[in-house]
Every structure is written in C-alpha cells, then in structure tokens.
Design a protein around this motif. Structure first.
Motif, short mmCIF file in Angstrom:
data_model
loop_
_atom_site.label_atom_id
_atom_site.label_comp_id
_atom_site.label_asym_id
_atom_site.label_seq_id
_atom_site.Cartn_x
_atom_site.Cartn_y
_atom_site.Cartn_z
N ILE A 195 2.49 -12.93 11.85
CA ILE A 195 2.00 -11.56 12.07
C ILE A 195 2.19 -10.81 10.76
CG2 ILE A 195 2.26 -9.45 13.41
CD1 ILE A 195 3.58 -11.11 15.61
N PRO A 196 1.09 -10.34 10.12
CA PRO A 196 1.23 -9.69 8.80
C PRO A 196 1.82 -8.29 8.91
CG PRO A 196 -1.03 -9.56 9.53
CD PRO A 196 -0.31 -10.40 10.56
N GLU A 197 2.42 -7.85 7.82
CA GLU A 197 2.96 -6.49 7.75
C GLU A 197 1.85 -5.46 7.94
OE1 GLU A 197 6.20 -5.50 7.08
OE2 GLU A 197 6.94 -7.57 7.10
N ALA A 198 0.62 -5.84 7.58
CA ALA A 198 -0.50 -4.90 7.65
C ALA A 198 -0.75 -4.40 9.06
CB ALA A 198 -1.77 -5.58 7.12
N ILE A 199 -0.28 -5.12 10.06
CA ILE A 199 -0.53 -4.72 11.44
C ILE A 199 0.16 -3.40 11.76
CG2 ILE A 199 1.41 -5.79 12.70
CD1 ILE A 199 -0.81 -6.96 14.59
N SER A 200 1.17 -3.03 10.94
CA SER A 200 1.91 -1.79 11.17
C SER A 200 1.02 -0.55 11.00
CB SER A 200 3.10 -1.70 10.21
OG SER A 200 2.66 -1.63 8.87
N LYS A 201 -0.14 -0.72 10.36
CA LYS A 201 -1.05 0.41 10.16
C LYS A 201 -1.81 0.78 11.43
CE LYS A 201 -0.31 0.51 5.65
NZ LYS A 201 0.39 1.63 4.99
N LEU A 202 -1.80 -0.10 12.42
CA LEU A 202 -2.59 0.13 13.64
C LEU A 202 -1.77 0.98 14.61
CD1 LEU A 202 -4.05 -3.47 14.13
CD2 LEU A 202 -4.93 -1.57 12.73
N THR A 203 -1.51 2.21 14.21
CA THR A 203 -0.58 3.05 14.97
C THR A 203 -1.13 3.53 16.31
OG1 THR A 203 -1.38 4.92 13.66
CG2 THR A 203 0.65 3.83 12.92
N ASN A 204 -2.43 3.36 16.55
CA ASN A 204 -3.00 3.72 17.86
C ASN A 204 -3.02 2.56 18.84
OD1 ASN A 204 -3.75 6.55 17.61
ND2 ASN A 204 -5.23 5.88 16.06
N LEU A 205 -2.55 1.40 18.39
CA LEU A 205 -2.60 0.20 19.22
C LEU A 205 -1.67 0.35 20.43
CD1 LEU A 205 -4.18 -2.46 18.87
CD2 LEU A 205 -2.08 -3.48 17.95
N SER A 206 -2.24 0.10 21.61
CA SER A 206 -1.42 0.17 22.83
C SER A 206 -1.27 -1.19 23.49
CB SER A 206 -2.01 1.17 23.83
OG SER A 206 -3.29 0.72 24.28
N LYS A 207 -2.22 -2.10 23.22
CA LYS A 207 -2.14 -3.43 23.83
C LYS A 207 -2.40 -4.49 22.77
CE LYS A 207 -3.61 -1.79 28.38
NZ LYS A 207 -4.61 -1.91 29.49
N LEU A 208 -1.43 -5.42 22.63
CA LEU A 208 -1.55 -6.48 21.63
C LEU A 208 -1.25 -7.82 22.30
CD1 LEU A 208 -1.87 -7.52 18.74
CD2 LEU A 208 0.54 -6.93 18.33
N TYR A 209 -2.28 -8.70 22.30
CA TYR A 209 -2.15 -10.00 22.97
C TYR A 209 -2.16 -11.12 21.93
CZ TYR A 209 -3.54 -7.16 26.99
OH TYR A 209 -3.60 -6.19 27.95
N LEU A 210 -1.02 -11.79 21.78
CA LEU A 210 -0.89 -12.86 20.79
C LEU A 210 -0.32 -14.13 21.42
CD1 LEU A 210 0.47 -10.73 17.84
CD2 LEU A 210 -1.64 -12.07 17.77
N PHE A 211 -0.40 -14.25 22.71
CA PHE A 211 0.20 -15.42 23.35
C PHE A 211 -0.60 -16.69 23.04
CE2 PHE A 211 -2.58 -13.66 26.68
CZ PHE A 211 -3.24 -14.78 27.16
N GLY A 212 0.10 -17.84 23.11
CA GLY A 212 -0.56 -19.12 22.89
C GLY A 212 -0.95 -19.39 21.46
N ASN A 213 -0.14 -18.93 20.50
CA ASN A 213 -0.36 -19.23 19.09
C ASN A 213 0.80 -20.07 18.56
OD1 ASN A 213 -2.87 -17.81 17.82
ND2 ASN A 213 -2.07 -16.31 19.27
#
Length: 667
Positions: free
Chosen positions: A104-122
C-alpha cells in the motif's frame, strides 16, 4: 470474449460516454488486458468500473479523472497501486480486492475523502502508518493478505466502524484483540504507543517426549549446558524448567529465543497424562534409541497422540539418541514417516549426549539440534509479538503465587490490577498455557474456571487415580464415593491432598483426554488404564457353535481409523448390560477388557463386541437376536456421532459362517 473484442467494446462505450457526457461507465468483465487511452478524457466521470478483467497495471490516464467518487478495480491482475492515484482526492470508495498487490503506497494518504477501502485477497504484507490520515475511513477490508503486524497509528481512525483482518497470519495477541472488536484492538494498539513500555515476545515451549530410558533428561542437560551423566535418574511425571534454554535468533542479531523446557517421564503410568500439557507454539523433541528400535520406542504412537491433541500444526524433531555409544545404526523409515505425517516432522537428527564433539565444543549432534530448534521456533506466530510491560508484570505476579491452582476469577483480578482488559487477560492466559507456564483450558466450558499454576501438582492427582489398586480390582470402575479415599486420604505422607471441590475438574480433565469416562448413571467413572488388558474367559466365543435354541448374528463396523477411546466409551454406554461373573478370587468381575466387552440383556440375549484394528465386530446370540443387535448398533452410531462427528463408519450387517436358525444349521 477475446481481449480484442473486449477492447473494441470498451472503445465504443468510452466514445459514447464522451458524446453523452456520462458520469458513470461500466467496463467490467470484458477480458481487458489494458485500458483504451481515451478514458483519460472522461473527466466528468464519478463512477468507473474496470472490475473482473485481466488488467495488470492501473493506467496513468485514470489519475486525470479527478471527479471520481467510486472506482472499481477488483478481480484483475494488478500488482501495484501507482503514485498517481493520490490525485483522485474525491474518491469515497476504492475497490481493489482480488488482485496481486503487495504494497500500500504512502500516496494513498492523500485520499482524505475515502470512506470505503477494499483490499482483501491480495499479497499485502504491511499496513503503512500513512493510512492513519484517512480520517473519514469507515470500512477497511484487508482480509486474506499476508499481514502480521498492525501499526499503532491505525487506532487514530476514529470513524472506522468496520475492519476485516481475518485470513492474515497475525500474531496470537493481535488475533485475540482483533476478535474482541475494534475497541479492544485500538485499546491494545494504544498501549504500545510508548516504546519504553513495550516488550517483544520471543518465547516458546520445548517439549521432550518418548518412552522411558531413551535419554530425555540427559539430552536436556546437554542442551542447557549442564553436565549429563550416564544413568541419569528417571524422571517421574514431568520436570519443568522455565527459561531453561536460550538460543540466538537465526535471522535477527542481538535477539534471543527463550524456551521453557518440559521433560516428560516415559513410564507407562504417566504417559497418558502427557497429553494434558501438549500445546500449540511448541517445539517437540521425540526421542528414540536405535538399540531398542523404532517400534519398541513407539515413535508412531507418540506422533499419533500429538496429531490427535495438537493437530497438523505440531512441529516435531525426531531425535535418535546414543548415536555413538549405542553402537547401532539409527534405522528409521524417514520417507514413510514424512509421507504419513507431512509437515509435522521437521527433521531427523542423531545425538549423543555423553560424547564430546571437538569441532563444536558441545556433545555430538547438540549444535545441529540447537540450530534446528531455533529455525523451527522462529516461524511461530508469537515470535516478535509486542506486549505492554503490564503483561509481563501480570505474568510474574501470577507465577510467584504459592497456590498450585487458582480460579480464573483470581487470575483476572491480578491482570486487572495491572491494567489488562478482559480480552487481554484471556489472551495472556492462553499464551501462558501455550508457552508452558500454566495449564488453562479456556475453550472448555467445564474447565475454563480453573487455572493450574503448578502442572506437577495436577500430574500427581491424576497419578493417584492411575495407580489406585482398588480401581484396578474393580476392573476400572471408580465410584465417586471413593474419590476422597484416592485423592485425599491416601497413605503418602509428603504428597498433596486434594479437597472435594477439585474432583469435578479432575474428572472432566480426564474425560476430555479419554483417561476416564463417566458412567451413564453419573455415579462414577470408568478408568481405561485399569480396564484389563487380556480378554477374560467368556461364556462363548464367535467361532463356537451357538446354543441349539439360539441364533447368532454378526455385524462389522469398518472405520478409516479407529477413534480414540472407542471401546471404553462403548463400555460406558452399555454399562447397564455389562456381564458380571464370580471368579475364583472371590470377586465379581465385569467381562470387559481393553479391546472389547461381553454383554447380557436379561430379556434379549447376549453379545460380544471386540475391536480388531479398524473393525469393530459385534456378535449377538438369542432366540431372536435382531433386537439386541439393533440396540447396540444404534448405541454405537449415536456414540460416534456425538463424540467424533467427523467420522462416518461403514456398517456391514451380515451372517457369520454358520448360523443356527430355529434349530436348523444354515450357511
């Protein structure tokens, strides 16, 4: 659909969306391996689905779709999340499950409006602390990855209401707190905030098992730097040495692995109690001696007991002792044992605890054994687990108590004084059991209120039952009315005396491990150790002619493997029918033995049951034997269903070679 056809359809849909100014676009399930470049022009899109394709990387053009609020990329072959995703600051839902993402990159921290994040099965191995900046996150699904640790920073996600982490190799502390709920998990993570209050756990249990006189005590001395001698005194029951062995971590400098050593006596009378103390997260050394051979040392019997009580995750190093002084080649069928027991068997090694090895400065084979012990233990899930200092302080106070046994309520009170929560207390109890400090069966409703701080105390209590001569004279029947005589009023001056409130705990523990079996009327127990080994003289045998006025029926129950305790349990379930006969010694003896029993139904005849390998043979004789046969068949089926629900025997009812039917011989 071919990739080319899918690509053509995608181009058509993108063109139509451009023309219509669409805000939603569905390109899922088209078999795409790449995304048409014109997609970057759809700057009005708020919802885009590229799920269930064969896409290997997220195209740069998507980073220009800054109005996206929902992006579905699940079910592809994506291996990484690009830095450009940080531009999608309006995203509220991002679905990337079922890909091949490892980080998971550090860049994801910019998505401050994110309410749902699905990363299962990786294939994600780590959660970055930067994820704590996603302050609007309400749902986070990271299940089915390779995550072992969770950063303390995740506890800052105050809006997080749904967190999925199952299917990850979390260490046992994290796993327990996660199962306790988000509040419990966050409380644990916050307790690790101060590095000065954090300790890392690098402990395991080292268990030496095997028959008597194979060299367990001698080997333990050689491992722990003591001076082993020929003819070491036999271990009676269990010898426990806390932090007996310390070995360098194979991969981490300046880290020591500590082992609590349990040396089990090999005497037959105590062998049955060893299984009380088998636990997960342990390294098992199974010893055998070439002079006596694999069969006499019962290597497979020990492996079977471990598999039964611990499961396939048990890790066993099979050690041949006296490899120099014994003057015998260690012949053991390694391929067959590996085939039958798989990953349970870590390695086969040879040692001689009485002969010096000039090359290593230790006894022969000890250096290699130490290395294998460390290599095995480093893989255990508790290694490196982070604990607040309060956990160790609670443990130390508990171990300093004089009482051999306390209630779980007392255990919890100690932990509460040190600030541990209810879930943390239960986790500590389970850990202390697995690491060899205490005996605690929190998963058993009738045992979970007792914590044994001194396992030797428990061993002696069970030993009194197993050595009771009167129970042996009664063919294994131990009435509850005799428990006080056995456990309290015994003649041994310097041994513990056990009060009646402990008896239900002892009986349930013995029943849990098939040492004894409660009689159906609840007035006593059958102690299987005291059931006669040899089949007694019976009123009749299957190969003999039946009474002229009777018929005899036979039934065979064939099982893939014989369930443990099958015969004792059947003796208990059929206790009302047990046949008692007056013998020459003046005693009434019950006609049951280790492999079978003889029964009598006053109205419906007699029966003999006998276990022969994986087959249970049932013979009934009466004027009309079908009734008693059916009763016993139903009893057997109910027993197997209730006690071993995973086993489905095949039952073959049939006639024996010769049967008397109404006084006439028939085949």
């Amino acid at each position: 659909m071919t990739p080319d056809e899918g690509y053509r359809i995608a181009e058509e849909r993108i063109a139509a969306a451009l023309q219509e100014g669409a805000t939603k676009l569905d390109l899922s399930g088209l078999g795409l391996t790449e995304v048409p470049e014109p997609i970057a022009q759809l700057t009005h899109l708020t919802v885009l689905s590229l799920s269930d394709n064969q896409i290997t990387e997220i195209p740069e053009g998507i980073s220009q779709l800054t109005n996206l609020s929902t992006l579905y990329l699940h079910g592809n072959q994506i291996t990484e999340i690009p830095e450009g995703i940080s531009k999608l600051t309006n995203l509220s839902t991002l679905s990337l499950f079922g890909n091949q993402i490892t980080e998971i990159p550090e860049a994801i921290s910019k998505l401050t409006n994110l309410s749902k994040l699905y990363l299962f099965g990786n294939q994600i191995t780590e959660i970055p602390e930067a994820i704590s900046k996603l302050t609007n996150l309400s749902t986070l699904d990271l299940s089915g990855n390779q995550i072992t640790e969770i950063p303390e920073a995740i506890s800052q996600l105050t809006n997080l209401s749904t967190l999925y982490l199952h299917g990850n190799p979390l260490n046992p502390v994290l796993r327990s707190t996660y199962l306790g709920g988000i509040a419990e998990l966050f409380a644990y993570l916050k307790s690790l905030k101060n590095p000065q209050e954090v300790e890392l756990l690098y402990e395991a249990k080292l268990v030496l098992i095997g028959e008597g006189h194979v060299g367990k005590t001698t080997l333990l001395k050689a491992l722990t730097g003591k001076d082993p001698q020929a003819g070491e005194q036999t271990t009676h029951g269990i010898s426990i040495d806390i932090e007996a062995l310390s070995l360098p971590h194979p991969d981490q400098a300046d880290t020591q692995l500590k082992f609590n050593a349990w040396d089990f006596g090999g005497q037959e009378i105590y062998r049955v109690t060893h299984q009380f103390f088998f636990s997960k997260r342990s390294v098992y050394l199974l010893l055998w001696e070439p002079r006596r051979g694999v069969q006499q040392c019962q290597v497979e019997d020990w492996l079977n007991m471990l598999r039964l009580r611990v499961g396939e995750e048990a890790r066993v190093i099979i050690v041949s002792t006296h490899c120099k002084t014994g003057e015998r080649i260690a012949r053991i069928d390694q391929p067959v044992l590996k085939r039958d027991y798989g990953d349970m068997i870590v390695d086969f090694l040879e040692v001689d605890s009485l002969v010096d090895d000039p090359e290593t400065g230790e006894k022969v084979g000890i250096a290699a054994l130490k290395q294998q012990i460390a290599d095995t233990a480093k893989t255990f899930d508790q290694m490196g687990a982070k604990l607040n200092r309060a956990w160790r302080e609670s443990r130390d106070e508990l171990l300093a108590m004089d009482e051999p046994r306390i209630t779980y309520k007392q255990f919890a009170a100690v932990c509460e004084r040190h600030g541990l929560s209810e879930i943390a207390t239960r986790t500590l109890a389970d850990l202390m059991h697995d690491l060899g400090y205490i005996v605690y069966y929190g998963d058993d409703e009738s045992l979970k209120d007792d914590v044994v701080l001194q396992p030797e105390w428990l061993t002696k209590a069970i030993g009194f039952v197993l050595e009771d001569g009167t129970t042996e004279e009664m063919d294994g029947i131990l009435p509850d009315s005799r428990l006080k005589a056995v456990l309290h009023d015994h003649p041994f001056i310097h041994e513990p005396r056990y009060s009646p409130e402990l008896y239900p705990f002892f009986l349930r523990l013995m029943e849990k491990y098939d040492v004894s079996y409660r009689l159906e009327d609840g007035t006593g127990s059958l102690v299987s150790q005291h059931v006669p080994q040899v089949r007694p003289n019976l009123p009749w045998l299957p190969e003999e002619e039946p009474d002229p006025n009777h018929r005899r029926l036979a039934m065979v129950c064939v099982m893939e493997e014989s369930p443990p305790g099958l015969i004792p349990w059947m003796i208990v379930r059929t206790h009302d029918y047990i046949y008692q006969r007056h013998e020459n010694d003046g005693q009434e003896h019950r006609l049951h033995w280790q492999k079978g029993m003889f029964l009598r139904n006053n109205r419906h005849g007699e029966a003999m049951l006998e276990l022969r390998d994986r087959e249970l043979h049932l013979y009934t004789e009466a004027v009309w034997p079908e009734y008693f046969t059916n009763v016993l068949q139903q009893t057997l089926q109910t027993l197997i269903t209730d006690t071993w629900p995973g086993k489905c025997p095949r039952v073959y009812p049939g006639l024996i070679a010769r049967i008397v039917v109404d006084g006439t011989s028939a085949s």
